[in-house]
Scaffold this active site. Structure first.
Site, mmCIF file in Angstrom:
data_model
loop_
_atom_site.group_PDB
_atom_site.id
_atom_site.type_symbol
_atom_site.label_atom_id
_atom_site.label_comp_id
_atom_site.label_asym_id
_atom_site.label_seq_id
_atom_site.Cartn_x
_atom_site.Cartn_y
_atom_site.Cartn_z
ATOM 1 N N HIS A 174 85.703 -12.813 -62.435
ATOM 2 C CA HIS A 174 85.839 -14.108 -62.532
ATOM 3 C C HIS A 174 84.687 -15.109 -61.928
ATOM 4 C CE1 HIS A 174 87.062 -18.454 -63.747
ATOM 5 N NE2 HIS A 174 86.703 -18.732 -62.824
ATOM 6 N N HIS A 223 90.172 -12.304 -59.971
ATOM 7 C CA HIS A 223 90.925 -13.427 -60.071
ATOM 8 C C HIS A 223 92.381 -13.109 -59.897
ATOM 9 C CE1 HIS A 223 92.060 -17.402 -61.241
ATOM 10 N NE2 HIS A 223 90.660 -17.780 -61.135
ATOM 11 N N HIS A 239 89.528 10.689 -51.157
ATOM 12 C CA HIS A 239 88.167 10.530 -50.973
ATOM 13 C C HIS A 239 87.484 9.322 -52.100
ATOM 14 C CE1 HIS A 239 86.234 14.612 -49.571
ATOM 15 N NE2 HIS A 239 87.758 14.558 -49.254
ATOM 16 N N GLU A 241 86.127 -16.472 -69.723
ATOM 17 C CA GLU A 241 86.521 -16.882 -68.253
ATOM 18 C C GLU A 241 86.669 -15.760 -67.317
ATOM 19 O OE1 GLU A 241 90.008 -19.408 -68.164
ATOM 20 O OE2 GLU A 241 90.878 -18.406 -69.712
ATOM 21 N N THR A 242 87.777 -14.880 -67.834
ATOM 22 C CA THR A 242 87.947 -13.689 -66.927
ATOM 23 C C THR A 242 87.899 -12.538 -67.670
ATOM 24 O OG1 THR A 242 89.375 -15.179 -65.360
ATOM 25 C CG2 THR A 242 89.690 -12.837 -65.194
ATOM 26 N N HIS A 288 82.635 18.282 -50.632
ATOM 27 C CA HIS A 288 82.669 17.014 -51.591
ATOM 28 C C HIS A 288 82.142 17.590 -52.996
ATOM 29 C CE1 HIS A 288 83.227 14.199 -48.517
ATOM 30 N NE2 HIS A 288 82.642 14.704 -47.636
ATOM 31 N N HIS A 342 82.080 10.082 -65.184
ATOM 32 C CA HIS A 342 82.772 9.676 -66.236
ATOM 33 C C HIS A 342 81.803 9.704 -67.670
ATOM 34 C CE1 HIS A 342 86.434 7.730 -64.071
ATOM 35 N NE2 HIS A 342 86.164 8.809 -63.550
ATOM 36 N N HIS A 358 82.507 9.433 -59.230
ATOM 37 C CA HIS A 358 83.360 9.390 -57.835
ATOM 38 C C HIS A 358 83.477 10.914 -57.500
ATOM 39 C CE1 HIS A 358 87.123 10.909 -59.850
ATOM 40 N NE2 HIS A 358 86.815 10.125 -60.793
ATOM 41 N N CYS A 359 83.890 11.347 -56.139
ATOM 42 C CA CYS A 359 84.168 12.417 -55.675
ATOM 43 C C CYS A 359 85.532 12.963 -55.972
ATOM 44 C CB CYS A 359 84.111 12.660 -54.020
ATOM 45 S SG CYS A 359 84.264 14.135 -53.241
ATOM 46 N N ASP A 366 82.208 13.885 -60.089
ATOM 47 C CA ASP A 366 82.868 13.757 -61.293
ATOM 48 C C ASP A 366 82.205 12.325 -62.138
ATOM 49 O OD1 ASP A 366 84.270 13.348 -63.697
ATOM 50 O OD2 ASP A 366 86.240 13.009 -62.713
ATOM 51 N N MET A 370 84.252 6.863 -51.799
ATOM 52 C CA MET A 370 83.236 7.647 -52.473
ATOM 53 C C MET A 370 83.339 7.585 -53.928
ATOM 54 S SD MET A 370 82.832 11.609 -51.198
ATOM 55 C CE MET A 370 81.208 12.495 -51.206
#
Length: 373
Positions: free
Chosen positions: A288, A339, A178, A312-313, A128, A133, A168-169, A131, A183
């Site tokens: 939402h 939503h 993964h 709203e969303t 494993h 971001h 994430h992996c 990463d 993950m």
């Protein structure tokens, strides 16, 4: 720093794609080049060790930094385990940072250094990595954190961008598998002077919750029932076929259908401001709050951008974390959903907020109760 693209680790990952996943344990340990770079500017900075907590909760932190940059130390252990996705007993194998889907939310301030110790216990079967971001550097640290069972590594990076970000992996050749095995997680990098509205006014939250949305792809047998497997290796080929349809069997918040409902609902009181951090490492989503709003929303999660207001969303692209602030004005049970309502009510992407306080009839009242016409 010297970086060799083809290593024992990438060979192992490639072999795993061919189905030979169990051979990792048989690899003989060897001397490896230390790839973790040393950032000279971090030398001499104070260190703070943080104990992570399970989502939806978030470890204690300052909203406004009261001191200068520091090195913030985290530790995560990787778990490979079977989890149950719903009340019907549907099973899948999860790869989980610190044993939870999603992994814990990590919080630092812009300009701090994140120092993560990543542990892959010898009881696991797979290689494993991670990463980020939020980081700056090829592969987000993925090339520097490839740990086989029985290994650990330490990665340090400077948090130069303010916002919420996915991690994430990302093992070579197996990234998608993964990620959709749970993950992934998120990190929040707060501006040192805290959150601001579009006019530069400070924003504050009384509570913060982390919702990790996860799509799963569970194979079915010839009768339509979900299959069960003895190991991730046994499930791999069938799972990959379902993944390639781009049609999830489950889309859930925090690891299973109903994980954030009932006794496990998130809570607040009328008048409290809640920050909701929401990540989706793979697919787009549309959060939402039924009966509420996003008073201030960073849909793509970057705090130096002016937040949208009164939403709203909001739309969070796949591979992104977003954040929304809302001050609850009425008591009750609020549903917080993706939503795309099919994904919410048929596949599981729904949660609850349980809010206590006094009802305000000026905001809403029942003028006429249901009666015969």
């Amino acid at each position: 720093m010297t970086f060799t693209p083809m290593t024992r680790r990438t060979v192992l990952a490639g072999a795993a794609i061919a189905g030979a996943l169990s051979q990792v344990h048989a690899v003989v340990a060897e001397t490896k080049e230390v790839l973790t770079p040393v950032a000279a500017s971090a030398e001499g900075l104070p260190r703070v060790k943080v104990t992570l907590v399970d989502p939806p909760f978030v470890h204690a932190h300052e909203q406004v930094a009261t001191s200068g940059p520091k090195i913030v130390e985290f530790e995560m252990t990787i778990h490979e385990k079977k989890i149950v996705l719903d009340d019907d007993g549907t099973e899948t194998f999860a790869f989980a940072f610190n044993g939870t889907v999603p992994g814990p939310l990590m919080v630092v301030h812009e300009g701090d250094y994140v120092e993560l110790t990543l542990i892959n216990p010898e009881t696991n079967d797979l290689m494993h990595n991670i990463d980020f971001h939020a980081s700056t550097g090829a592969l987000g640290g993925g090339g520097l954190t490839q740990v086989n069972p029985g290994e650990k590594c330490v990665l340090r990076f400077k948090a130069t961008k303010a916002g919420v970000f996915v991690y994430h992996c990302a093992p070579p050749g197996m990234v998608a598998w993964h990620v959709v095995s749970g993950m992934n997680g998120a990190i929040m990098v707060l501006p040192r002077d805290g959150l601001k509205d579009g006019k530069g006014n400070p924003l504050h939250y009384d509570r913060v919750y982390y919702v990790g949305e996860q799509d799963f792809y569970v194979p079915r047998d010839e009768t339509g029932a979900f299959r069960k497997y003895d190991s991730p290796a046994d499930a791999y080929d069938d799972t990959l076929k379902v993944m390639r349809t781009l049609t999830p069997t489950h889309i859930v918040f925090n690891g299973r259908v109903g994980a954030l409902t009932g006794d496990s609902a998130m809570t607040a009181k009328v008048g409290e401001t809640v920050l909701i951090v929401h990540s989706q490492a793979n697919r787009d989503t549309r959060p939402h709050l039924i009966g509420g709003h996003g008073n201030f929303v960073w849909a793509t999660g970057k705090f130096h951008n002016a937040p949208d207001t009164d939403q709203e969303t909001w739309f969070i692209p796949g591979g992104t974390a977003g954040a929304a602030l809302y001050t609850f004005e009425q008591p009750g049970i609020y549903a917080y959903v993706n939503h795309n309502l099919i994904e919410a009510f048929e596949l599981g992407a729904a949660a609850h907020f349980k809010v206590e306080g006094d009802w305000n009839n000026d905001l809403m009242t029942q003028v006429l109760a249901p009666t015969a016409v």
